[in-house]
Write a protein that holds these residues in place. Structure first.
Motif, PDB file in Angstrom:
ATOM      1  N   GLY A  60      -8.442  -2.328   2.705  1.00 57.32           N
ATOM      2  CA  GLY A  60      -7.818  -1.019   2.500  1.00 57.32           C
ATOM      3  C   GLY A  60      -7.800  -0.606   1.043  1.00 57.32           C
ATOM      4  O   GLY A  60      -7.691   0.578   0.730  1.00 57.32           O
ATOM      5  N   HIS A  61      -7.874  -1.580   0.147  1.00 56.73           N
ATOM      6  CA  HIS A  61      -7.832  -1.285  -1.289  1.00 56.73           C
ATOM      7  C   HIS A  61      -9.237  -1.245  -1.910  1.00 56.73           C
ATOM      8  O   HIS A  61      -9.380  -1.225  -3.123  1.00 56.73           O
ATOM      9  N   CYS A  62     -10.285  -1.278  -1.069  1.00 60.65           N
ATOM     10  CA  CYS A  62     -11.691  -1.182  -1.538  1.00 60.65           C
ATOM     11  C   CYS A  62     -12.096  -2.350  -2.427  1.00 60.65           C
ATOM     12  O   CYS A  62     -12.960  -2.204  -3.324  1.00 60.65           O
ATOM     13  N   GLY A 343       7.924  -3.907  -8.915  1.00 60.99           N
ATOM     14  CA  GLY A 343       7.081  -4.227 -10.065  1.00 60.99           C
ATOM     15  C   GLY A 343       6.041  -3.157 -10.363  1.00 60.99           C
ATOM     16  O   GLY A 343       5.393  -3.205 -11.403  1.00 60.99           O
ATOM     17  N   GLU A 344       5.858  -2.211  -9.446  1.00 55.64           N
ATOM     18  CA  GLU A 344       4.894  -1.125  -9.691  1.00 55.64           C
ATOM     19  C   GLU A 344       5.648   0.201  -9.855  1.00 55.64           C
ATOM     20  O   GLU A 344       5.813   0.707 -10.956  1.00 55.64           O
ATOM     21  N   VAL A 345       6.151   0.736  -8.734  1.00 53.44           N
ATOM     22  CA  VAL A 345       6.875   2.014  -8.813  1.00 53.44           C
ATOM     23  C   VAL A 345       8.154   1.869  -9.652  1.00 53.44           C
ATOM     24  O   VAL A 345       8.494   2.755 -10.446  1.00 53.44           O
ATOM     25  N   LEU A 381      12.787  -3.124  -4.153  1.00 50.16           N
ATOM     26  CA  LEU A 381      11.817  -2.263  -3.460  1.00 50.16           C
ATOM     27  C   LEU A 381      10.600  -3.096  -3.033  1.00 50.16           C
ATOM     28  O   LEU A 381       9.956  -3.737  -3.858  1.00 50.16           O
ATOM     29  N   THR A 382      10.314  -3.064  -1.739  1.00 52.77           N
ATOM     30  CA  THR A 382       9.259  -3.926  -1.195  1.00 52.77           C
ATOM     31  C   THR A 382       7.906  -3.219  -1.202  1.00 52.77           C
ATOM     32  O   THR A 382       7.831  -1.998  -1.292  1.00 52.77           O
ATOM     33  N   CYS A 383       6.865  -4.006  -1.077  1.00 51.08           N
ATOM     34  CA  CYS A 383       5.500  -3.472  -0.966  1.00 51.08           C
ATOM     35  C   CYS A 383       5.020  -3.724   0.456  1.00 51.08           C
ATOM     36  O   CYS A 383       4.857  -4.871   0.861  1.00 51.08           O
ATOM     37  N   LEU A 389      -3.643   0.357   3.131  1.00 50.50           N
ATOM     38  CA  LEU A 389      -4.127   1.478   2.318  1.00 50.50           C
ATOM     39  C   LEU A 389      -3.054   1.887   1.318  1.00 50.50           C
ATOM     40  O   LEU A 389      -1.863   1.842   1.632  1.00 50.50           O
ATOM     41  N   VAL A 390      -3.473   2.336   0.137  1.00 50.03           N
ATOM     42  CA  VAL A 390      -2.493   2.739  -0.878  1.00 50.03           C
ATOM     43  C   VAL A 390      -2.106   4.197  -0.614  1.00 50.03           C
ATOM     44  O   VAL A 390      -2.377   5.101  -1.413  1.00 50.03           O
ATOM     45  N   GLN A 391      -1.492   4.412   0.547  1.00 45.70           N
ATOM     46  CA  GLN A 391      -1.192   5.783   0.992  1.00 45.70           C
ATOM     47  C   GLN A 391       0.246   5.915   1.497  1.00 45.70           C
ATOM     48  O   GLN A 391       1.024   6.698   0.967  1.00 45.70           O
ATOM     49  N   ILE A 392       0.597   5.146   2.518  1.00 47.57           N
ATOM     50  CA  ILE A 392       1.954   5.172   3.067  1.00 47.57           C
ATOM     51  C   ILE A 392       2.563   3.794   2.854  1.00 47.57           C
ATOM     52  O   ILE A 392       2.004   2.810   3.349  1.00 47.57           O
ATOM     53  N   PRO A 393       3.625   3.674   2.087  1.00 48.81           N
ATOM     54  CA  PRO A 393       4.502   4.700   1.516  1.00 48.81           C
ATOM     55  C   PRO A 393       4.134   5.128   0.106  1.00 48.81           C
ATOM     56  O   PRO A 393       4.851   5.899  -0.516  1.00 48.81           O
ATOM     57  N   CYS A 394       3.023   4.638  -0.423  1.00 53.31           N
ATOM     58  CA  CYS A 394       2.764   4.700  -1.872  1.00 53.31           C
ATOM     59  C   CYS A 394       2.773   6.116  -2.438  1.00 53.31           C
ATOM     60  O   CYS A 394       3.342   6.362  -3.505  1.00 53.31           O
ATOM     61  N   GLU A 396       4.040   9.119  -1.422  1.00 50.58           N
ATOM     62  CA  GLU A 396       5.359   9.773  -1.456  1.00 50.58           C
ATOM     63  C   GLU A 396       6.311   9.020  -2.390  1.00 50.58           C
ATOM     64  O   GLU A 396       7.159   9.611  -3.054  1.00 50.58           O
ATOM     65  N   ARG A 397       6.137   7.721  -2.441  1.00 46.72           N
ATOM     66  CA  ARG A 397       7.039   6.899  -3.267  1.00 46.72           C
ATOM     67  C   ARG A 397       6.915   7.253  -4.746  1.00 46.72           C
ATOM     68  O   ARG A 397       7.865   7.145  -5.509  1.00 46.72           O
ATOM     69  N   ASN A 398       5.730   7.706  -5.150  1.00 48.59           N
ATOM     70  CA  ASN A 398       5.558   8.135  -6.537  1.00 48.59           C
ATOM     71  C   ASN A 398       6.326   9.427  -6.813  1.00 48.59           C
ATOM     72  O   ASN A 398       6.874   9.612  -7.902  1.00 48.59           O
TER      73      ASN A 398
HETATM   74  S1  SF4 Z   1       3.933  -0.110  -1.704  1.00 53.46           S
HETATM   75 FE1  SF4 Z   1       2.053   0.858  -2.464  1.00 53.46          FE
HETATM   76  S2  SF4 Z   1       2.560   1.539  -4.555  1.00 53.46           S
HETATM   77 FE2  SF4 Z   1       4.116   0.067  -3.955  1.00 53.46          FE
HETATM   78  S3  SF4 Z   1       3.337  -1.909  -4.759  1.00 53.46           S
HETATM   79 FE3  SF4 Z   1       2.657  -1.725  -2.626  1.00 53.46          FE
HETATM   80  S4  SF4 Z   1       0.583  -0.854  -2.736  1.00 53.46           S
HETATM   81 FE4  SF4 Z   1       1.585  -0.498  -4.768  1.00 53.46          FE
END
Ligand code: SF4
Length: 456
Positions: A60-62, A343-345, A381-383, A389-394, A396-398
C-alpha cells in the motif's frame, strides 16, 4: 552528532517517507556500495527481502516500486514522475533492470522481491536485506538496511545510539533537549530561530540555507496548488475520492464570510497536500510523508490570514519547527513503525505549533509551550492505515493536526510561557508510550481502523 534543518525538511515523493523514500534510498545506496567495493560490474542478479512493517504495509505504501526505482539509481528529490511508469513497465516485462541506470542484471520480481511478513530484523521494524549475486549465483555482497523514519536510512553497521541522529559537524550552539535549547538561547540572548540559523552555518553558508528553505516553502505551495486542481479517485483499493478540490472551489466561490471559514481553509490546505502524497506526488517530508500536510497547512494559514506575513516569518517558522523536529528525532523517533502516529502526526503538530509562534514573533517560552501542547494532545495516537494505504485515517488526520497546531500556538501565546509540563517531559512520554504500544498499532495494519473498516 548534529542534525540540520534540511534533514528534517526534505523534498521527496509520496506516499511514505519510511516505506517509499527510505527503501528507494537504501537500494540506491546498495548499488553505490557495489561500485565502491569493486563488485558492480561482476553483479549478475540482485534480490531484496522486506521484513516487518515494510513487508506488512509496503504494498500500500509503494515499497516495491521504490525498491526497483532505487536500484535503477533514482532519488526521491530528483525523481522525474514521467519516468516512473515506463521504467517499471520495462523491468516487469523484461525481468531485467539497470543498476544505477547503466548495468543490466536479472530481476524476476516474483522471486527476487520477497515480503517476509512474519519476520522482523533485530535492528528496527522497517528492515530490508539486499543481496548481489555473481555468475553461478554466488552471493557477492549482502547488506541490511533500516528505514528509520523521515526517509533516513541506516546500514546495519550504522545502527546505534548516535547513528541516525545526524552528522559529525560541530555546530556553534549544540543542544540535545528543549531545556538545553532554551538555556543556550538565554545565555546568548538569541531567539530559537536565530540559534538554529547560526548552527546551520556549520553545514553551509547562510544564503544557501535560506534559499533551500524558501525552495521548500515553494514546493509546499505548489503541492497545495496541485492538490486543489486535481480530481478523481486516489490510487488503491479503497477508491478514496479527493476532497480538497471541491472544498477549495466552495471556499473560493463563496460570497459570504463565515467565522469558521479560516478553519475550512486550513483543512483544505492539509487535504490537498496529503491527497497529493497519497497519489505519489512531490511533497516535503515534514518530518514524514504521512504527516506532510500539517506544516504546509499551518504555513499557508500564516501566509494567507496573518497580517504582516512575510518570507522572514516563513524562515522563522521553518528554523524553529526544524529545531523541534530535531529534538523528537534525537530523543525519541519520528517513525510510525516505532511510535505509532503520535511520532508522525503528533510530531508534525508540535513542530507546526512552535513554528507558528516563531512566525508570529512569540517568545522562546511560548514556542516551547506551543510545541509541548501540540504533542500532549496527540499522545497515544495509533497508526492503523486501512488497506496499508496512506489515506484513511492519514489524510483527514493531517487536517485535524493542522487545526490543533494553530490552537496550540494560540493557547500558548495567550499565556505567559510558564507551564507545568515541559517539551522534554512530553517527548519522553511520547517515547515511553510508543515503547508500550502494541505492535498492531505501529504501521502494520493489523489493528484499529485497519481491521474494523472493510477495505471496499
Ligand atoms: S496513521 Fe497514517 S499518517 Fe499516521 S503514522 Fe500511520 S501511515 Fe503515517
Amino acid at each position: 552528532m548534529n542534525l540540520s534543518v534540511l534533514d528534517i525538511f526534505k523534498i521527496g515523493i509520496g506516499p511514505s517517507s519510511s516505506h517509499t523514500m527510505g527503501p528507494m534510498n537504501a537500494t540506491r545506496m546498495f548499488c553505490e556500495d557495489l561500485v565502491s567495493r569493486g563488485l558492480f560490474d561482476a553483479t549478475r542478479q540482485v534480490s531484496v527481502q522486506l521484513y516487518g512493517s515494510l513487508a506488512l504495509t509496503g504494498r500500500g505504501h509503494c515499497t516495491d516500486r521504490a525498491v526497483l526505482l532505487g536500484l535503477e539509481g533514482f532519488a526521491p528529490e530528483t525523481l522525474d514522475p514521467d519516468l516512473v511508469e515506463p521504467t517499471l513497465a520495462r523491468i516487469q516485462s523484461s525481468q531485467r533492470l539497470k543498476l544505477l541506470g547503466r548495468h543490466e542484471v536479472e530481476f524476476d520480481e516474483a522471486l527476487d522481491l520477497l515480503w517476509l511478513k512474519d519476520q522482523v530484523l533485530a535492528g528496527h521494524p522497517n528492515g530490508m536485506r539486499v543481496t548481489a549475486f555473481g555468475d553461478g549465483r554466488e552471493a557477492l555482497y549482502s547488506e541490511e538496511f533500516y528505514s528509520i523514519g523521515g526517509g533516513f536510512v541506516l546500514r546495519a553497521s550504522e545502527l546505534g545510539a548516535a547513528a541516525g541522529s545526524g552528522r559529525e559537524v560541530k555546530v556553534r550552539y549544540p543542544f540535545s533537549s528543549g531545556d538545553s535549547l532554551l538555556a543556550q538561547c538565554r545565555e546568548h540572548g538569541l531567539e530559537i530561530h536565530e540559534l538554529v540559523a547560526a548552527n546551520e552555518l556549520a553545514f553551509r553558508p547562510a544564503a544557501e540555507t535560506e534559499a533551500a528553505l524558501l525552495r521548500i516553502w515553494g514546493v509546499m505551495q505548489a503541492c497545495v496548488e496541485r492538490g486543489f486542481k486535481a480530481s478523481g479517485l486516489l490510487p488503491g483499493s479503497l477508491k478514496v475520492r479527493r476532497r480538497a478540490p471541491k472544498l477549495y472551489r466552495t471556499l473560493s466561490e463563496s460570497r459570504e464570510v463565515r467565522p469558521l471559514d479560516v478553519m475550512d481553509w486550513v483543512d483544505a490546505f492539509a487535504l490537498a497536500v496529503n491527497e497529493e502524497n497519497a497519489a505519489g506526488g512531490k511533497v516535503v517530508t515534514a518530518p514524514t510523508n504521512g504527516a506532510a500536510g500539517i506544516v504546509p497547512a499551518v504555513l499557508m494559514f500564516y501566509n494567507r490570514f496573518e497580517p504582516g506575513a512575510s518570507d522572514a516569518g516563513v524562515l522563522r517558522f521553518l528554523y524553529t519547527a526544524g529545531a523541534i523536529g530535531m529534538l523528537y528525532k534525537t530523543n525519541a523517533s519520528i517513525s510510525g513503525a516505532e511510535m505509532g502516529c503520535q511520532g508522525e502526526v503528533g510530531v508534525a503538530c508540535s513542530m507546526a505549533a512552535g513554528g507558528l509562534v516563531a512566525a508570529l514573533n512569540g517568545s522562546n517560552g511560548h514556542v516551547e509551550n506551543a510545541a509541548e501542547i501540540g504533542m500532549e494532545h496527540n499522545l497515544g495516537l495509533t497508526c492503523d492505515p486501512v488497506a496499508g494505504l496512506v489515506q484513511i485515517p492519514c489524510i483527514e488526520r493531517n487536517a485535524m493536526g493542522a487545526v490543533k497546531a494553530i490552537n496550540a500556538a494560540r493557547l500558548a501565546m495567550r499565556g505567559d510561557g510558564t507551564h507545568k509540563v515541559s517539551l522534554d517531559h512530553v517527548i519522553a512520554t511520547m517515547r515511553q508510550t510508543g515503547l508500550d504500544m502494541s505492535v498492531i498499532y505501529k504501521e502494520t495494519s493489523e489493528g484499529g481502523l485497519a481491521v474494523n473498516v472493510p477495505e471496499c
